[in-house]
Motif scaffolding. Structure first.
Motif, PDB file in Angstrom:
ATOM      1  N   VAL A   1       0.741  -1.155  -0.048  1.00 46.12           N
ATOM      2  CA  VAL A   1       0.030   0.149  -0.187  1.00 46.12           C
ATOM      3  C   VAL A   1       0.855   1.282   0.133  1.00 46.12           C
ATOM      4  N   GLN A   2       1.730   1.476   0.687  1.00 49.94           N
ATOM      5  CA  GLN A   2       2.817   2.325   0.781  1.00 49.94           C
ATOM      6  C   GLN A   2       3.471   2.571  -0.352  1.00 49.94           C
ATOM      7  N   SER A   3       3.744   1.589  -1.058  1.00 53.11           N
ATOM      8  CA  SER A   3       4.580   1.758  -2.309  1.00 53.11           C
ATOM      9  C   SER A   3       3.776   2.559  -3.484  1.00 53.11           C
ATOM     10  N   LEU A   4       2.495   2.000  -3.642  1.00 56.23           N
ATOM     11  CA  LEU A   4       1.590   2.746  -4.571  1.00 56.23           C
ATOM     12  C   LEU A   4       1.111   4.127  -4.331  1.00 56.23           C
ATOM     13  N   ALA A   5       0.626   4.137  -2.907  1.00 54.79           N
ATOM     14  CA  ALA A   5       0.449   5.408  -2.506  1.00 54.79           C
ATOM     15  C   ALA A   5       1.685   6.584  -2.545  1.00 54.79           C
ATOM     16  N   GLY A   6       2.735   6.178  -2.330  1.00 53.32           N
ATOM     17  CA  GLY A   6       3.887   7.228  -2.330  1.00 53.32           C
ATOM     18  C   GLY A   6       4.368   7.368  -3.859  1.00 53.32           C
ATOM     19  N   ALA A   7       4.126   6.411  -4.833  1.00 54.25           N
ATOM     20  CA  ALA A   7       4.372   6.691  -6.020  1.00 54.25           C
ATOM     21  C   ALA A   7       3.649   7.916  -6.612  1.00 54.25           C
ATOM     22  N   THR A   8       2.188   7.669  -6.031  1.00 49.95           N
ATOM     23  CA  THR A   8       1.219   8.720  -6.365  1.00 49.95           C
ATOM     24  C   THR A   8       1.506   9.944  -5.947  1.00 49.95           C
TER      25      THR A   8
END
Length: 413
Positions: free
Chosen positions: A83-90
């Motif tokens: 979840v963090q990886s996808l949210a951080g990229a956004t």
């Protein structure tokens, strides 16, 4: 087991793919701080605002990382990091859009903070995996974990060499915004890969263990303060390098200058595995802190990018040994079920220190130039020396107590 044999054994146990993914997955965080500083400073014309935005990202990450670390202790790393990886990229992509849209200063700072809140701390979480990865190695496990932490310290520093260098190259070739877009792509790909790696199953979550044992002690507070000092060094040094690079007409080179800090640090980090086991990590950290102070002093007289680059390269040789000692002590003095929380808390202290260093150095640089910014670097090393010199006995006692409480390790057969 020799240090070289330890490294070979670790590579065999974890697998080359895991080592590569865990390294590449930590690059976006290493890129995000300098990338934000350059992006905001170049679009607004203010080092102070650039430092504030970068600091907001670091502070928010310092707040969010321990929450994520505690959650990963309970439910496992896989869902949390995914979840963090996808949210951080956004978040990184949206930050670029906000800066180029010319939005209000406060909006940029808030966007940076929101992004920092969700960026994953891959390095600290990777450290947590080494104890279960090396389980079953009998009496060799302690030496293997020490070697793993030496490698992780070197990997962290290498990422803070490669990350800023990549920011600098992309900023020169494209733009600072392009550098953050690259960071977003790397995070989406390799952060996700780190989350889904089979090693994540080894830390799948242990609610009862995670909630047992005392985490916050005076000894752990000492370690957090030590990491705050090194974070302050990072933020101030990065800001001073940015000022020098901008004054020379090549702001993108700031990343390349700061990258040399990680080069020297990575080499020294790998070499720490050769330090005899009888030399405690608290003593190693003290020696490294003294070296940081001595090696930072030349920054007060540099007035060129070349001079700053050479000084920062040499200074880096003391950074990883200091951090490896602190993180190794952190892993030893907390309950096994709280290691994820402990590692992210120490990383968060580094982030808070970065925010303090970047913010203070940015304001001083606006008024007095790069020398004032590097003065903050020297002040941070003084703090490191004072903390480690005054707390040697406390740290030795904490390690001894933790060691006495460890269960006996069966011999290999």
């Amino acid at each position: 087991m020799t240090p070289l044999a330890s490294y070979r054994r670790l590579l065999h146990l974890a697998g080359p793919a895991y080592v590569a993914v865990a390294f590449l997955g930590r690059l976006p965080l290493a890129m995000s701080q300098l990338g934000t500083l350059l992006l905001v400073a170049t679009t607004t014309g203010s080092y102070g605002l650039g430092g504030l935005a970068a600091g907001a990202l670091a502070v928010a990450n310092a707040v969010g990382a321990p929450v994520a670390g505690s959650l990963s202790d309970r439910v496992g790393q896989r869902p949390v990091v995914l979840v963090q990886s996808l949210a951080g990229a956004t978040g990184l992509s949206l930050l670029v859009a906000c800066a180029h849209a010319g939005l209000a200063d406060v909006t940029l700072v808030v966007a940076a903070a929101v992004t920092g809140l969700v960026l994953p701390q891959v390095g600290p979480l990777a450290r947590v995996r080494w104890r279960p990865i090396t389980s079953g190695q009998g009496p060799h496990q302690r030496r293997l974990v020490d070697a793993a932490f030496s490698y992780e310290g070197a990997a962290d520093e290498a990422s803070f060499a490669v990350g800023p260098a990549l920011v600098g190259l992309v900023a020169v070739a494209v733009s600072p915004g392009g550098a953050l877009v690259v960071a977003a792509v790397l995070l989406a790909v390799f952060g996700t890969a780190f989350a889904l790696d089979p090693s994540a199953r080894l830390v799948s979550g242990a609610p009862t263990a995670a909630s047992g044992g005392r985490l916050v002690t005076v000894a752990f507070g000492v370690l957090a303060l030590a990491q705050l000092s090194i974070g302050t060094l990072f933020g101030a040094t990065q800001t001073g390098a940015t000022v020098l690079a901008t004054e020379s007409g090549t702001p993108g080179l700031a990343g390349l200058v700061h990258a040399t800090l990680g080069v020297g640090s990575a080499v020294a980090g790998i070499a720490t595995a050769y330090v005899p086991e009888r030399v405690g990590h608290e003593r190693r950290s003290l020696v490294a802190a003294c070296a940081l102070l001595v090696l930072s002093l030349p920054l007060l007289v540099v007035d060129s990018l070349l001079g700053a680059t050479l000084c920062v390269l040499v200074l880096g040789c003391a950074v990883a040994p200091f951090m490896i000692g602190v993180f190794s002590l952190g892993e030893r003095v907390v309950p096994p079920g709280r290691v994820g929380t402990a590692m992210t808390l120490l990383a968060s202290a580094t982030g808070v220190g970065y925010a303090l260093g970047a913010g203070l150095a940015g304001r001083l640089a606006d008024a007095h130039g790069s020398t004032a910014a590097f003065g903050v670097t020297v002040g941070a090393t003084v703090l490191a020396v004072v903390v480690m010199a005054s707390q040697q006995r406390r740290l030795r006692r904490a390690v001894a107590v933790a060691r006495a409480e460890e269960p006996a390790v069966p011999a290999l057969v």
